[in-house]
Design a protein around this motif. Structure first.
Motif, PDB file in Angstrom:
ATOM      1  N   ALA A   1      30.461  45.772  42.098  1.00 34.22           N
ATOM      2  CA  ALA A   1      31.634  45.325  41.351  1.00 34.22           C
ATOM      3  C   ALA A   1      32.616  46.473  41.131  1.00 34.22           C
ATOM      4  O   ALA A   1      33.835  46.300  41.246  1.00 34.22           O
ATOM      5  CB  ALA A   1      31.202  44.736  40.010  1.00 34.22           C
ATOM      6  N   PHE A   2      32.083  47.655  40.837  1.00 31.41           N
ATOM      7  CA  PHE A   2      32.954  48.814  40.633  1.00 31.41           C
ATOM      8  C   PHE A   2      33.714  49.145  41.910  1.00 31.41           C
ATOM      9  O   PHE A   2      34.932  49.361  41.896  1.00 31.41           O
ATOM     10  CB  PHE A   2      32.119  50.019  40.188  1.00 31.41           C
ATOM     11  N   LEU A   3      32.990  49.167  43.026  1.00 28.12           N
ATOM     12  CA  LEU A   3      33.637  49.495  44.296  1.00 28.12           C
ATOM     13  C   LEU A   3      34.599  48.393  44.726  1.00 28.12           C
ATOM     14  O   LEU A   3      35.619  48.662  45.381  1.00 28.12           O
ATOM     15  CB  LEU A   3      32.575  49.725  45.378  1.00 28.12           C
ATOM     16  N   GLY A   4      34.270  47.146  44.375  1.00 25.73           N
ATOM     17  CA  GLY A   4      35.123  46.028  44.730  1.00 25.73           C
ATOM     18  C   GLY A   4      36.239  45.778  43.732  1.00 25.73           C
ATOM     19  O   GLY A   4      37.014  44.817  43.908  1.00 25.73           O
ATOM     20  N   LYS A   5      36.329  46.608  42.693  1.00 28.10           N
ATOM     21  CA  LYS A   5      37.368  46.505  41.675  1.00 28.10           C
ATOM     22  C   LYS A   5      37.426  45.108  41.053  1.00 28.10           C
ATOM     23  O   LYS A   5      38.480  44.474  40.953  1.00 28.10           O
ATOM     24  CB  LYS A   5      38.735  46.884  42.253  1.00 28.10           C
ATOM     25  N   ARG A   6      36.218  44.622  40.676  1.00 30.59           N
ATOM     26  CA  ARG A   6      36.101  43.327  40.024  1.00 30.59           C
ATOM     27  C   ARG A   6      35.141  43.445  38.853  1.00 30.59           C
ATOM     28  O   ARG A   6      34.441  44.450  38.703  1.00 30.59           O
ATOM     29  CB  ARG A   6      35.586  42.280  41.009  1.00 30.59           C
ATOM     30  N   SER A   7      35.104  42.437  38.016  1.00 29.48           N
ATOM     31  CA  SER A   7      34.171  42.425  36.897  1.00 29.48           C
ATOM     32  C   SER A   7      32.764  42.110  37.410  1.00 29.48           C
ATOM     33  O   SER A   7      32.610  41.230  38.257  1.00 29.48           O
ATOM     34  CB  SER A   7      34.580  41.380  35.854  1.00 29.48           C
ATOM     35  N   PRO A   8      31.746  42.797  36.902  1.00 26.83           N
ATOM     36  CA  PRO A   8      30.384  42.515  37.365  1.00 26.83           C
ATOM     37  C   PRO A   8      29.874  41.200  36.817  1.00 26.83           C
ATOM     38  O   PRO A   8      30.286  40.745  35.745  1.00 26.83           O
ATOM     39  CB  PRO A   8      29.571  43.683  36.803  1.00 26.83           C
ATOM     40  N   ASN A   9      28.970  40.591  37.558  1.00 22.26           N
ATOM     41  CA  ASN A   9      28.313  39.361  37.108  1.00 22.26           C
ATOM     42  C   ASN A   9      26.816  39.656  37.029  1.00 22.26           C
ATOM     43  O   ASN A   9      26.059  39.414  37.976  1.00 22.26           O
ATOM     44  CB  ASN A   9      28.593  38.226  38.102  1.00 22.26           C
ATOM     45  N   PHE A  10      26.402  40.224  35.915  1.00 20.23           N
ATOM     46  CA  PHE A  10      25.008  40.637  35.760  1.00 20.23           C
ATOM     47  C   PHE A  10      24.101  39.430  35.594  1.00 20.23           C
ATOM     48  O   PHE A  10      24.502  38.410  35.044  1.00 20.23           O
ATOM     49  CB  PHE A  10      24.868  41.585  34.577  1.00 20.23           C
TER      50      PHE A  10
END
Length: 262
Positions: free
Chosen positions: A252-261
């Protein structure tokens, strides 16, 4: 849940909510409360789907600590044995809360005295209402502290301030407790429940494994040398990196999106 008499235990998704529910007795701890707290803590620790546990009190008090009337009533059968059994149950609950993977968020809605104080400061996050107050009060009743107070307080605020609380029975306002480093946040009374719920929802959406590893690291830090602690850090961060939450977080960090844990 109907099997509890002195606490409320509610489950919503990955959040469990525990409420001390003896408002007529200032949420004082007797043997039933102790047993039920230990049972509820065990339910939370054993359920891998629970990510956050909240703990608060019903009514005006968070908890006035041990129920002295119940202790006095046990005098003929052995007050010491009664108190020891109560302390053992409370300590089982406190140990489970400290070592479970879920985060413990404590909402201190009013006076926290004696074991109520001990329970309050054991939270991973502690939020207090502006009207809350904190006092040990043990020696005033001829007793010594329990509930983990002698473990947590010196680590949180140092020995000298702990001595003030335990020997002088100094009472702290919520603002003073925040200034001393016993709390994370103080909010207006009317906002306490919503603030605890907001925090619970936020962490329920977070990475349980990473938060659990933070708890474990902080539990052992004072027992380890620097090298031992760094060794544990290396093991834990590798465990997180191998897990679904770590991989999702990095992606998510690398994809510049919010994580979905998970």
């Amino acid at each position: 849940m109907s099997e509890f008499e002195t606490i409320r235990f509610e489950r919503t998704g990955s959040i469990a909510r525990i409420t001390l529910n003896r408002p007529e007795a200032a949420n004082g701890l007797n043997q039933v409360v102790g047993r039920e707290l230990a049972t509820a803590a065990g339910l939370c620790a054993d359920d891998p789907t629970i990510k956050v546990v909240t703990l608060t009190g019903a009514g005006r008090f968070f908890s006035a600590g041990g129920d002295l009337k119940a202790m006095a009533a046990a005098k003929d059968d052995g007050m010491g044995a009664y108190v020891k059994a109560l302390a053992d149950d409370l300590h089982e609950a406190m140990s489970l809360f400290a070592r479970m993977d879920a985060l413990l968020i404590v909402g201190v809605n009013g006076t926290a005295a004696g074991a109520g104080f001990s329970m309050a400061v054991a939270g991973d996050l502690v939020v207090a209402a502006e009207s809350a107050s904190f006092t040990m009060a043990y020696t005033r009743a001829g007793l010594s502290p329990d509930g983990g107070a002698s473990y947590y307080l010196p680590r949180l605020i140092g020995v000298r301030r702990t001595q003030q609380l335990m020997l002088e029975n100094r009472t702290l306002s919520a603002a003073e407790a925040l200034d001393w480093g016993l709390l994370h946040r103080v909010v207006p009374d009317a906002e306490l429940a919503a603030t605890v719920d907001e925090l619970a929802e936020r962490f329920a959406a977070g990475p349980k494994s990473a938060n659990a590893h933070v708890k474990k690291l902080l539990l052992v830090t004072y027992a380890h040398t620097l090298e031992e602690q760094m060794g544990t850090e290396a093991t834990f961060i590798a465990d997180c990196a191998d897990g679904a939450d770590g991989q999702e977080g990095i992606a998510a960090f690398l994809g510049k999106r919010s994580p979905n844990f998970s």
